[in-house]
Scaffold this active site. Structure first.
Site, PDB file in Angstrom:
ATOM      1  N   ASP A 112     108.743 -17.513  -8.254  1.00  0.00           N
ATOM      2  CA  ASP A 112     109.036 -18.075  -9.533  1.00  0.00           C
ATOM      3  C   ASP A 112     108.761 -17.122 -10.490  1.00  0.00           C
ATOM      4  OD1 ASP A 112     108.947 -20.466  -7.923  1.00  0.00           O
ATOM      5  OD2 ASP A 112     107.447 -21.376  -8.954  1.00  0.00           O
ATOM      6  N   ASP A 200     112.875 -18.743 -15.192  1.00  0.00           N
ATOM      7  CA  ASP A 200     111.707 -18.530 -14.118  1.00  0.00           C
ATOM      8  C   ASP A 200     112.661 -17.694 -12.919  1.00  0.00           C
ATOM      9  OD1 ASP A 200     110.015 -20.007 -15.148  1.00  0.00           O
ATOM     10  OD2 ASP A 200     110.109 -21.633 -13.587  1.00  0.00           O
ATOM     11  N   HIS A 249     114.564 -24.437 -10.400  1.00  0.00           N
ATOM     12  CA  HIS A 249     114.480 -23.566  -9.190  1.00  0.00           C
ATOM     13  C   HIS A 249     115.762 -23.885  -8.140  1.00  0.00           C
ATOM     14  CE1 HIS A 249     110.122 -22.707  -9.917  1.00  0.00           C
ATOM     15  NE2 HIS A 249     110.877 -22.263 -10.901  1.00  0.00           N
ATOM     16  N   ASP A 251     116.112 -22.720  -5.461  1.00  0.00           N
ATOM     17  CA  ASP A 251     116.042 -22.637  -3.939  1.00  0.00           C
ATOM     18  C   ASP A 251     115.571 -23.670  -2.812  1.00  0.00           C
ATOM     19  OD1 ASP A 251     113.343 -22.578  -5.033  1.00  0.00           O
ATOM     20  OD2 ASP A 251     112.589 -20.757  -4.214  1.00  0.00           O
ATOM     21  N   CYS A 355     109.587 -20.142  -2.020  1.00  0.00           N
ATOM     22  CA  CYS A 355     108.664 -20.205  -3.074  1.00  0.00           C
ATOM     23  C   CYS A 355     107.744 -19.207  -2.973  1.00  0.00           C
ATOM     24  CB  CYS A 355     108.153 -21.478  -3.286  1.00  0.00           C
ATOM     25  SG  CYS A 355     109.538 -22.763  -3.520  1.00  0.00           S
TER      26      CYS A 355
HETATM   27  O1  DAV Z   1     113.716 -29.641  -5.124  1.00  0.00           O
HETATM   28  O2  DAV Z   1     111.840 -30.040  -5.926  1.00  0.00           O
HETATM   29  C1  DAV Z   1     111.620 -27.068  -5.648  1.00  0.00           C
HETATM   30  C2  DAV Z   1     111.749 -25.671  -5.789  1.00  0.00           C
HETATM   31  C3  DAV Z   1     110.564 -24.805  -5.825  1.00  0.00           C
HETATM   32  N1  DAV Z   1     110.757 -23.535  -6.171  1.00  0.00           N
HETATM   33  C4  DAV Z   1     112.594 -29.484  -5.873  1.00  0.00           C
HETATM   34  C5  DAV Z   1     112.879 -27.879  -6.071  1.00  0.00           C
END
Ligand code: DAV
Length: 373
Positions: A112, A200, A249, A251, A355
């Site tokens: 992040d 981020d 995010h 990913d 992550c």
């Molecule tokens: O689908 O909650 C989580 C991403 C964490 N880097 C989600 C995204």
């Protein structure tokens, strides 16, 4: 005989070439931060976390650390160098001339905070107040890399003010409803405003010369423009995924596995008009397999789609969370060797296998994978 420790070289241009050196986060002292505008917008309305904050139970911290340690050993056993952050005291408040929040968060997800592009590691602005000082956990490593690698560029994006102006008050309610959230997400009416650049690092995917950046809660348009000006030799593309009511995010939404192949979350498909660059260059975007679980673990911010938050070790090998059997099966069908890693009980500390890592070195170079733009 002591093994000779190789000096650091920072170099990583994409998400799939041979991984040789990586940072894996730690769960130490992790806190559920108190309410603040951007964080509240991400906590699902029916979540057990609403209204709670404070240090996570020691038992859960210890268990998460065990899993992260085991994952690190699995990587080391494959010849990958693993470095770990130095946690700070996250119970301390964050006070700046512009805001106050009563505690911080943790350092389980380095992805992040740190964006590695070639020989540069860039500290993101971040967009939550509780994460304002998180970069400090990585400073001992950044300093070491800087001493050891004469070509390493250690960069930090301008720290944001994070006043109330940065956040839309419309999101300050836990009764918005998923339908309204989806409508807002489709209109790109996100919790963050355009007061100043915010991003981020986990909103950025690296495809050689192209950087693909998600516009959502944690990254705004000015943040993307800041990246564009900061990386003048790259093409920086803004994408968004209207099917996600809590878009932070990229990913758990868009996962490149190798040149020519990307998994896309079937509930958060990339809009047609944003597919051109992939289509023109014969890249395939396929639906990811379903998650194995129908709910996230307790006290977790992320969705069940951490199933696709995998760590690609090279174009034929991928780490998949052990319980994510459908995702593993799909990888197998795609010709990938799957390494099972147990991590689900650490998800609550900040995410999945992608992550909790940040690249330092991949055997990669600055390539143009999308010559037809
Ligand atoms: O689908 O909650 C989580 C991403 C964490 N880097 C989600 C995204």
């Amino acid at each position: 005989m002591t093994q000779e420790v190789e000096k650091t070289v920072v170099n990583s241009w994409n998400e799939w070439d041979d991984l040789k050196h990586v940072i894996v986060g730690r769960a130490d002292n992790c806190h559920i931060p108190p309410a603040e505008p951007a964080l509240d917008a991400k906590v699902p309305e029916d979540s057990d976390m609403r209204g709670q904050w404070g240090r996570r139970p020691q038992e859960s911290i210890d268990h998460a650390n065990e899993l992260l340690d085991k994952f690190s050993i699995q990587l080391e056993n494959r010849g990958i160098r693993v470095d770990r952050p130095t946690p700070i005291d996250f119970s301390q408040p964050v006070t700046t001339p512009d805001f106050y929040t009563a505690s911080q968060f943790g350092c389980m997800p380095p992805r992040d905070v740190l964006l590695t592009v070639g020989s540069e590691i860039l500290e993101a602005t971040m967009s939550y107040r509780c994460r304002w000082f998180e970069y400090l956990c990585y400073r001992p490593l950044m300093q070491q890399y800087w001493e050891e690698d004469p070509n390493f560029r250690h960069e930090a994006a301008p720290k944001p003010r994070l006043t109330d102006e940065d956040y839309r008050p419309d999101y300050l309610s836990d009764k918005i409803g998923v339908e309204k959230r989806l409508e807002w997400a489709a209109k790109k009416f996100f919790v963050t405003t355009e007061t100043e650049p915010l991003f981020d690092a986990a909103d950025v995917l690296r495809f050689g010369k192209d950087l693909v950046v998600q516009h959502g809660f944690t990254t705004n348009e000015k943040g993307i423009e800041w990246l564009r000006r900061h990386f003048p030799n790259h093409r920086v593309h803004s994408v968004n995924f209207p099917g996600d009511p809590y878009p932070i995010h990229i990913d758990a939404t868009f996962t490149p596995l190798r040149p020519g192949l990307i998994l896309n979350n079937p509930q958060r498909r990339l809009p047609d008009e944003q597919r051109q660059m992939f289509n023109k260059n014969d890249w395939e975007i396929i639906d990811a397999a379903q998650p194995a679980h129908n709910a996230p673990p307790p006290l977790c911010y992320s969705s069940t789609w951490l199933s696709m938050n995998v760590l690609v070790l090279n174009q034929k090998t991928v780490c998949v969370e052990k319980s994510e059997v459908y995702q593993a099966e799909q990888m197998d069908n795609l010709g990938m060797e799957v390494i099972e890693v147990e991590l689900r009980d650490a998800y609550a500390f900040g995410g999945g296998l992608h992550c909790c890592t940040a690249d330092v070195y991949r055997e990669s170079s600055f390539e143009d994978y999308f010559p037809k733009q």
